[in-house]
Design a protein around this motif. Structure first.
Motif, mmCIF file in Angstrom:
data_model
loop_
_atom_site.group_PDB
_atom_site.id
_atom_site.type_symbol
_atom_site.label_atom_id
_atom_site.label_comp_id
_atom_site.label_asym_id
_atom_site.label_seq_id
_atom_site.Cartn_x
_atom_site.Cartn_y
_atom_site.Cartn_z
ATOM 1 N N GLN A 150 38.835 24.057 10.359
ATOM 2 C CA GLN A 150 39.760 22.972 10.647
ATOM 3 C C GLN A 150 39.697 22.289 9.403
ATOM 4 O OE1 GLN A 150 36.807 21.425 13.674
ATOM 5 N NE2 GLN A 150 38.595 21.580 15.190
ATOM 6 N N SER A 175 44.558 13.551 11.510
ATOM 7 C CA SER A 175 44.203 13.874 12.828
ATOM 8 C C SER A 175 43.333 15.325 12.116
ATOM 9 C CB SER A 175 45.293 14.373 13.470
ATOM 10 O OG SER A 175 46.178 15.376 12.814
ATOM 11 N N GLU A 209 43.217 19.276 12.383
ATOM 12 C CA GLU A 209 44.090 20.329 12.546
ATOM 13 C C GLU A 209 43.423 21.614 12.000
ATOM 14 O OE1 GLU A 209 47.018 19.872 14.039
ATOM 15 O OE2 GLU A 209 46.764 17.541 13.834
ATOM 16 N N SER A 266 49.397 21.839 10.056
ATOM 17 C CA SER A 266 50.252 21.966 11.353
ATOM 18 C C SER A 266 51.644 21.076 10.860
ATOM 19 C CB SER A 266 49.659 21.052 12.576
ATOM 20 O OG SER A 266 48.623 21.719 12.703
ATOM 21 N N THR A 279 48.451 18.269 16.203
ATOM 22 C CA THR A 279 47.998 19.051 17.580
ATOM 23 C C THR A 279 46.763 18.111 18.344
ATOM 24 O OG1 THR A 279 46.539 20.452 16.321
ATOM 25 C CG2 THR A 279 48.834 21.084 16.481
ATOM 26 N N THR A 280 46.126 17.305 17.475
ATOM 27 C CA THR A 280 45.091 16.601 18.126
ATOM 28 C C THR A 280 45.485 15.164 18.001
ATOM 29 O OG1 THR A 280 43.879 16.412 16.116
ATOM 30 C CG2 THR A 280 43.253 18.180 17.517
ATOM 31 N N THR A 281 44.812 14.302 18.760
ATOM 32 C CA THR A 281 45.169 12.832 18.731
ATOM 33 C C THR A 281 44.576 11.893 17.196
ATOM 34 O OG1 THR A 281 45.109 12.581 21.078
ATOM 35 C CG2 THR A 281 44.837 10.542 19.729
#
Lengths: 194, 240
Positions: B174, B219, B221, B226, B230-232
């Protein structure tokens, strides 16, 4: 002389010796010298009539043997005849070069060595007969006939050069050469029929 | 020249002792394949093979053997030495090639490292200039206790620095990704960074259009980043 030549030239080639010579075996060239060095020296000395030059040329002869051993084909002639041929060619070429007979056609060693290994060349047995015949015939030659043959063989002189050397007319020299060769051929024919 | 005339010359021809003109004529005739003359030549060769018998035999001086064998030994040794030198040269060439490849790789690695350091140096210069410039503006996310903290330093050249703390832990697959969040529309990616001990400082990869940016968000990713979150986002720093 003949017995030495026959012993040296006509003794059967040792296949192992030739194989080792081709493989550049150091000891093999020593054995080859022991067998043929005397003959090579005799021919080069007879041709050059100079001991130091003959030694130089014998060294050159065996260097050539060493360097060209891989080309030697025992099926087309004996090692002794090959070395004898090289010795004569080296010595005569030396004579020609030192005498500055440049204009004259110089037979290369390659040409003459090819002649030594001419296809269907005489077998060893017949060579022995020929050498005996030459010796027998030479005993019957007169001095002039013997002289012209020696000048031709040991010095590689032509008819005209022999004539000049002996201060004789060209026609006379041709006659001496012709009669000498007829005598030798006759002896050979008789030897072959015996 | 007739065959009979040639027959008188073949022995001399075999000895290489014939006049050049006559030799040329004989050779031309032999090349035509005349079987009679081929036979004459064989007979002539047989005759001349015995001609050494015309001379005398002489013992060579004893030292000649050593001289002859010595010269061949020197030739053999020099040839052997030449081969040895060739092998050494070949081995040296291979070693040189290997060294060159290694050096090339090292050099390439060094150059990559240098480029990376130069890039880092430039980035730090920009960062220091931006942080020490009195005209730099600051924006901070409203925070709750123990929640991730985000602060943005906005330079006049439209570059910005994000300084984060209490950042959430991420794994090796990540990364953190910055987002320029417009008043309307989708967030645009503004750079990737990884923190250390829940802290991070990230300089925007290029000047951005801050005029049309309402907030900067972060965020978690995938490692390669990205194109859209893709996440809050766990931090949102409003710029107004």
């Amino acid at each position: 002389m003949l017995s030495v030549i026959l012993a040296a030239v006509l003794s059967p080639d040792d296949p192992d010796l030739i194989a080792r010579l081709k493989e550049k075996n150091h000891e093999a060239i020593g054995e080859v010298y022991d067998r043929y060095g005397k003959l090579a020296y005799s021919v080069t000395l007879r041709i050059t009539r100079n001991q130091q030059t003959a030694e130089d040329l014998v060294q050159e002869v065996f260097l050539r043997v060493w360097n060209r051993a891989h080309k030697f084909d025992s099926s087309r002639g004996s090692l002794g005849m090959w070395i004898l041929c090289i010795a004569r060619n080296v010595a005569i070429d030396h004579l020609r070069s030192t005498a500055t007979r440049i204009a004259r056609r110089q037979s290369t060693e390659t040409d003459l060595e090819k002649l030594c290994f001419h296809d269907d060349f005489v077998s060893r047995i017949s060579i022995m007969q020929q050498m005996k015949a030459v010796r027998a015939a030479a005993a019957n030659l007169n001095a002039n006939q013997r002289s012209v043959l020696e000048l031709a063989y040991f010095e590689g002189l032509t008819h005209s050069e022999i004539a000049e050397r002996l201060n004789q007319p060209l026609g006379t020299i041709k006659t001496w050469v012709r009669t000498a060769l007829i005598s030798i051929r006759s002896e050979m024919t008789q030897a072959a029929s015996r | 020249m007739t065959h009979e005339e040639m027959n008188d010359l073949y022995e001399l021809y075999a000895l290489g002792a014939i006049e050049p003109e006559e030799a040329g004529e004989i050779e031309a005739h032999l090349r035509e394949g005349c079987p009679e003359c081929q036979d004459m030549l064989r007979r002539a060769l047989a005759v001349t093979a015995g001609f050494p018998a015309l001379g005398g035999i002489v013992d060579p001086p004893p030292h000649l053997r050593d001289r002859v064998i010595g010269s061949i030994e020197r030739l053999r040794t020099s040839a052997s030495t030449a081969w040895r030198i060739a092998y050494i040269a070949l081995a040296a060439s291979i070693a040189l090639l290997a060294w060159s490849l290694t050096s090339y790789r090292t050099l390439r690695s060094d150059r990559t490292q240098l480029a990376r350091l130069e890039s880092e140096h430039t980035r730090l210069e920009i960062l220091i200039q931006l942080l020490t410039n009195p005209e730099t503006r600051t924006a901070q996310a409203s925070t709750n206790e123990n929640a991730p903290l985000g602060r943005v330093f906005l330079g006049r050249d439209n570059r910005f620095v994000f300084v984060g703390s209490r950042l959430p832990a991420i794994n090796a697959t990540q990364t953190f990704e910055l987002w320029l969040v417009p008043a309307k529309g989708a967030p645009r990616p503004a750079g990737l960074f990884r923190g250390e001990d829940s802290h991070a400082v990230c300089l925007s990869s290029a000047p951005v259009d801050l005029e049309n940016t309402a907030a900067i968000a972060v965020s978690i990713e995938p490692r390669s980043g990205s194109n859209a979150p893709t996440t809050t986002p766990f931090v949102i720093v409003p710029l107004s």
